[in-house]
Design a protein around this motif. Sequence first.
Motif, PDB file in Angstrom:
ATOM      1  N   GLN A 185     -74.329 -68.260  35.194  1.00 13.71           N
ATOM      2  CA  GLN A 185     -74.154 -66.845  35.491  1.00 13.71           C
ATOM      3  C   GLN A 185     -75.024 -66.450  36.682  1.00 13.71           C
ATOM      4  N   ILE A 186     -74.790 -65.241  37.201  1.00 15.23           N
ATOM      5  CA  ILE A 186     -75.708 -64.681  38.179  1.00 15.23           C
ATOM      6  C   ILE A 186     -76.205 -63.336  37.650  1.00 15.23           C
ATOM      7  N   GLY A 187     -77.226 -62.784  38.326  1.00 13.43           N
ATOM      8  CA  GLY A 187     -77.682 -61.436  38.003  1.00 13.43           C
ATOM      9  C   GLY A 187     -79.139 -61.385  37.603  1.00 13.43           C
ATOM     10  N   GLY A 188     -79.688 -60.171  37.675  1.00 12.76           N
ATOM     11  CA  GLY A 188     -81.057 -59.934  37.261  1.00 12.76           C
ATOM     12  C   GLY A 188     -81.096 -59.351  35.861  1.00 12.76           C
ATOM     13  N   GLU A 229     -87.231 -59.757  33.975  1.00 14.75           N
ATOM     14  CA  GLU A 229     -87.963 -60.609  34.919  1.00 14.75           C
ATOM     15  C   GLU A 229     -87.151 -61.821  35.392  1.00 14.75           C
ATOM     16  N   LEU A 230     -86.035 -62.086  34.732  1.00 10.01           N
ATOM     17  CA  LEU A 230     -85.250 -63.268  35.075  1.00 10.01           C
ATOM     18  C   LEU A 230     -84.175 -62.927  36.097  1.00 10.01           C
ATOM     19  N   VAL A 231     -83.914 -63.889  36.977  1.00 11.57           N
ATOM     20  CA  VAL A 231     -82.787 -63.809  37.893  1.00 11.57           C
ATOM     21  C   VAL A 231     -81.965 -65.075  37.696  1.00 11.57           C
ATOM     22  N   PHE A 232     -80.659 -64.903  37.565  1.00 11.27           N
ATOM     23  CA  PHE A 232     -79.750 -66.028  37.425  1.00 11.27           C
ATOM     24  C   PHE A 232     -78.999 -66.185  38.745  1.00 11.27           C
ATOM     25  N   ASP A 233     -79.010 -67.395  39.271  1.00  9.76           N
ATOM     26  CA  ASP A 233     -78.594 -67.606  40.654  1.00  9.76           C
ATOM     27  C   ASP A 233     -77.240 -68.248  40.823  1.00  9.76           C
ATOM     28  N   MET A 257     -85.344 -62.166  44.955  1.00 10.66           N
ATOM     29  CA  MET A 257     -86.034 -60.879  44.935  1.00 10.66           C
ATOM     30  C   MET A 257     -85.055 -59.726  45.134  1.00 10.66           C
ATOM     31  N   MET A 258     -84.124 -59.886  46.069  1.00 13.99           N
ATOM     32  CA  MET A 258     -83.113 -58.856  46.313  1.00 13.99           C
ATOM     33  C   MET A 258     -82.279 -58.587  45.063  1.00 13.99           C
ATOM     34  N   VAL A 306     -89.880 -60.200  39.363  1.00 13.62           N
ATOM     35  CA  VAL A 306     -88.945 -61.321  39.517  1.00 13.62           C
ATOM     36  C   VAL A 306     -89.659 -62.658  39.294  1.00 13.62           C
ATOM     37  N   LYS A 307     -89.096 -63.494  38.424  1.00 16.02           N
ATOM     38  CA  LYS A 307     -89.605 -64.857  38.245  1.00 16.02           C
ATOM     39  C   LYS A 307     -89.107 -65.723  39.398  1.00 16.02           C
ATOM     40  N   ILE A 308     -90.055 -66.387  40.065  1.00 13.40           N
ATOM     41  CA  ILE A 308     -89.741 -67.218  41.232  1.00 13.40           C
ATOM     42  C   ILE A 308     -90.165 -68.671  41.006  1.00 13.40           C
ATOM     43  N   THR A 309     -91.357 -68.867  40.480  1.00 10.05           N
ATOM     44  CA  THR A 309     -91.924 -70.208  40.361  1.00 10.05           C
ATOM     45  C   THR A 309     -91.608 -70.817  39.000  1.00 10.05           C
ATOM     46  N   ALA A 310     -92.029 -72.061  38.833  1.00 13.06           N
ATOM     47  CA  ALA A 310     -91.788 -72.751  37.573  1.00 13.06           C
ATOM     48  C   ALA A 310     -92.557 -72.142  36.411  1.00 13.06           C
ATOM     49  N   ARG A 311     -93.598 -71.353  36.712  1.00  8.83           N
ATOM     50  CA  ARG A 311     -94.364 -70.729  35.636  1.00  8.83           C
ATOM     51  C   ARG A 311     -94.963 -69.430  36.149  1.00  8.83           C
ATOM     52  N   ASN A 312     -94.453 -68.320  35.661  1.00 12.51           N
ATOM     53  CA  ASN A 312     -95.019 -67.047  36.084  1.00 12.51           C
ATOM     54  C   ASN A 312     -96.215 -66.685  35.200  1.00 12.51           C
ATOM     55  N   VAL A 313     -96.841 -65.551  35.470  1.00 13.48           N
ATOM     56  CA  VAL A 313     -98.072 -65.206  34.749  1.00 13.48           C
ATOM     57  C   VAL A 313     -97.813 -64.124  33.702  1.00 13.48           C
TER      58      VAL A 313
END
Length: 551
Positions: free
Chosen positions: A206-209, A212-216, A272-273, A530-537
């Motif tokens: 799927q796609i969408g935000g 905190e998750l974004v599906f690409d 991020m967008m 937005v979650k970007i890395t393999a492990r967010n904080v």
Amino acid sequence: MPESLKVALAQLNPKVGDVAGNLAKVRAARAEAVRQGAELVLTSELVLSGYPPEDLVLKPAFQKRCHEAVEALRADTRDGGPALFVATPWREGDKLHNAIVCLDKGEVIGKRFKVDLPNYGVFDEKRVFAPGPMPGPLVFNGVRLGVPICEDVWTADVVECISETGGEILLVPNGSPYEVGKTDIRVQLGVQRVVESGLPFVYLNQIGGQDELVFDGGSFVLGADRALKAKLASFREQVATVEFRRGANGWECQPAAIAPELDDLDSIYQAMMLGLRDYVNKTGFPSVLIGLSGGVDSALTAAVAVDALGASRVHTVMMPSRYTGASSLEDARECAQALGVRHDIVDIEPAVEAFARMLLPLFDNAAPDVTEENIQSRARAVTLMALSNKLGGMVVTTGNKSEMAVGYATLYGDMCGGYNVLKDVYKTTVFELCRWRNRNRPEGSLGPCGRVIPERIIGKPPSAELRADQKDEDSLPPYPTLDAILRGLIERDLDAGALAGEGHDRVVVDRVWRLLEAAEYKRRQAPPGVKITARNVSRERRYPIVNGFRG
């Protein structure tokens, strides 16, 4: 014996909880599949409920609404058009499953339930779903289709069961969140399953935000020969039909369009967008407010907001104090002009002075310290929230991952807001993204071409400007050093000794470790981002606030 099968891949952007809206998306995808001549439509994981539904899926009324949507789609298939393999929560007896329900000619021709429920990182599926039994293939138009769901293909067992029971093609609905570099991981995972099973492999994401998750998206098809046969675009809704033909050695996908792969900075910016756009639009905010300081973080945040929402929905506010340099005022104005947004200036000095007078009797002539710095930051937060209440826009905060990790942010000050685009973006990456955006206009952008972030903003030493001649490096190690240490502590879970062994100064590592641990209480109160890395904080790094361990 059929010789071909046309499968429409419906890479959609569902909204969690909006069953009626998601049902409409599936229907529209099926209508497009009719135009493309497809015989079967595959949807992504839990498309009717939206993914991840979290505890919402435990509500009986919500389960009932999802079931009603399945019934509506079942009735649709009486028209003789394509079958639907639709993913949904499904109650079977006393158990709730993450399921795919297969609908054709007005009938439920089969169901399969997710076996391997992930319970790590951002996932909590064991909390809400029961695992299904090991699945064999479903028969559709004489073709034996395996439909493992998402995590079921991250290990070998489920696919092995399908192949050993006569499966011929693997159709895999997914809800796989974005993180930088994950596309290669998914493809290599698919290759492993193809090698083990000898079956062609369809990976539909799927796609969408969602919070905190974004599906690409980035859905793809691998042939039995492990070659990439088709790939859908990343970060875009799309319905694309692929054709399988039976050959001497089994089913093979015919070559189709292969969307280009995005480089890391492009994909981060797109994430991020999309994350911001969907958070704002799906929660119903008309616009966003951003405190534009003349610094690099707020400039990048404003650029992302304009690209995601359009300049007319972005309002920037410069809030100078006595410590704000004239160059910062100029840089913020130039950035706002380049982006084409409304830009206002609100002087916070009267508020800061009022707080000083109000608190003077209790401060008992104590020397100025971080208290006065935080009052400035909180005066800005009050200003932005007042404008948000009055004008309706959501405040977008601008702190980056480096600052959030070590607590270099003011609680109820610059951390105050509804969403944070840069929450999982290290400071060094912020600089890279600024330069990238000045050279590129991302696909799907609603913002202008050309340079949107003044070079002086990117080039000047970072400063909070809360005291005279302040620089970030007065309080923190240089950002390249800080970010390298944080990556080790957060994403690799290394201890201080291991990082020192890699060449980092042990004193600096120990200091960063202490800052990271001490800031946990702040991060618990921070807005989503937005979650970007393999492990967010936030969702993925769950440490106790009261914590006596020292590493």
